[in-house]
Design a protein around this motif. Structure first.
Motif, PDB file in Angstrom:
ATOM      1  N   GLY A  16     -10.162  11.446 -31.329  1.00 51.89           N
ATOM      2  CA  GLY A  16     -10.657  10.311 -32.107  1.00 51.89           C
ATOM      3  C   GLY A  16     -11.363   9.321 -31.218  1.00 51.89           C
ATOM      4  O   GLY A  16     -11.461   9.498 -30.000  1.00 51.89           O
ATOM      5  N   SER A 191     -11.157   1.501 -32.496  1.00 50.47           N
ATOM      6  CA  SER A 191     -10.718   2.894 -32.399  1.00 50.47           C
ATOM      7  C   SER A 191      -9.261   2.951 -32.818  1.00 50.47           C
ATOM      8  O   SER A 191      -8.584   1.917 -32.926  1.00 50.47           O
ATOM      9  CB  SER A 191     -10.861   3.400 -30.955  1.00 50.47           C
ATOM     10  OG  SER A 191      -9.897   2.786 -30.116  1.00 50.47           O
ATOM     11  N   PRO A 192      -8.734   4.149 -33.052  1.00 54.66           N
ATOM     12  CA  PRO A 192      -7.302   4.242 -33.368  1.00 54.66           C
ATOM     13  C   PRO A 192      -6.424   3.621 -32.284  1.00 54.66           C
ATOM     14  O   PRO A 192      -5.398   3.002 -32.581  1.00 54.66           O
ATOM     15  CB  PRO A 192      -7.080   5.756 -33.484  1.00 54.66           C
ATOM     16  CG  PRO A 192      -8.412   6.288 -33.915  1.00 54.66           C
ATOM     17  CD  PRO A 192      -9.419   5.434 -33.200  1.00 54.66           C
ATOM     18  N   ASP A 195      -6.695  -0.240 -32.494  1.00 55.10           N
ATOM     19  CA  ASP A 195      -6.033  -0.682 -33.717  1.00 55.10           C
ATOM     20  C   ASP A 195      -4.515  -0.727 -33.524  1.00 55.10           C
ATOM     21  O   ASP A 195      -3.832  -1.609 -34.047  1.00 55.10           O
ATOM     22  CB  ASP A 195      -6.371   0.254 -34.877  1.00 55.10           C
ATOM     23  CG  ASP A 195      -7.809   0.089 -35.364  1.00 55.10           C
ATOM     24  OD1 ASP A 195      -8.446  -0.924 -34.997  1.00 55.10           O
ATOM     25  OD2 ASP A 195      -8.292   0.972 -36.092  1.00 55.10           O
TER      26      ASP A 195
END
Length: 252
Positions: A16, A191-192, A195
């Motif tokens: 990701g 981005s994950p 976050d």
């Protein structure tokens, strides 16, 4: 537009965010890509979707904090690709705390998952790349270039500062064998990982300190990485490139 045609590329952290964006762009630009990620099945999931569109991409589960696992991934990648032209050290863990709350265990954890993992992949790749040259791209951070009080980043900034210093030393040592080594220092990128690590107050604080007041995207970073992976940057080594919306340039 195949800026990376024929390039044999290893990218870490491709499940990701910035790594997934780079994997997609590199494949579209003609590279063969082998990615990895810590989360089981996640790297292969993003690779599979690209293979369905005709790109040469594979993904593996790897704990890069384990030196032997990282070495095995690099060596297997080199065998599968017939060599390595580009190593993009994108992956990183994280750990934040105000300094009074920073424990030695947390500090060591951050060194392990942010700094040591770059050594763990670069060390086995070095011997392969010494034979034919290539480009190593490391991921630092604008936190290595300026102090950021609100976010408790002493360990993170120390690790990323180490990556900047490592990049320059590796560039000096690798030049004789045609190995170029550069770093990218992103600003606040959505981005994950960010976050999970940064709350809304921290996010807003960072955005307020960017001249371009939006969060960066994976693609913003991937295009810089593509340049550094390509022959267009053939006379560029030992540099740290800030891709940070102007956060290290000045105040708005």
């Amino acid at each position: 537009m195949e800026r990376l045609k024929g390039k044999r590329v290893l990218i870490t952290g491709t499940a990701g965010g910035q790594g997934e964006a780079a994997q997609k762009l590199f494949a579209e630009q003609g590279a063969q890509v082998i990615g990895c990620d810590l989360r089981p099945g996640a790297a292969e999931a993003t690779a599979s979707s690209l293979r369905d569109n005709g790109y040469d991409v594979r993904g593996y589960d790897v704990d890069l904090a384990d030196p032997e696992a990282a070495r095995a991934w690099v060596e297997e990648g080199a065998r599968a690709l017939g060599g390595i032209d580009v190593l993009y050290n994108n992956a990183a863990g994280f750990g934040f705390a105000p300094f009074p709350e920073m424990t030695i265990d947390l500090f060591r954890h951050v060194m392990r998952v942010e700094l040591e993992i770059v050594f763990n992949t670069t060390s086995p790749a070095w011997g392969v790349m010494s034979k034919s040259g290539g480009s190593i791209i490391n991921t630092a951070s604008y936190s290595a270039l300026r102090g950021i009080s609100p976010l408790g980043q002493v360990a993170h900034a120390t690790a990323k500062g180490g990556i900047v210093a490592m990049t320059k030393s590796l560039a000096a040592e690798g030049a004789a064998n045609g190995i170029r080594v550069n770093a990218i220092s992103p600003g606040f990128v959505k981005s994950p990982a960010t976050d999970a690590a940064v709350d809304e107050a921290g996010r807003q604080w960072q955005l307020n300190n960017h001249l371009i007041q939006r969060a960066g995207t994976g693609s913003d970073i991937a295009y810089m990485a593509c340049y550094l992976a390509s022959d267009e940057s053939g006379w560029v080594t030992g540099q740290n490139f800030s891709v940070d919306g102007g956060a290290t340039a000045g105040w708005r």
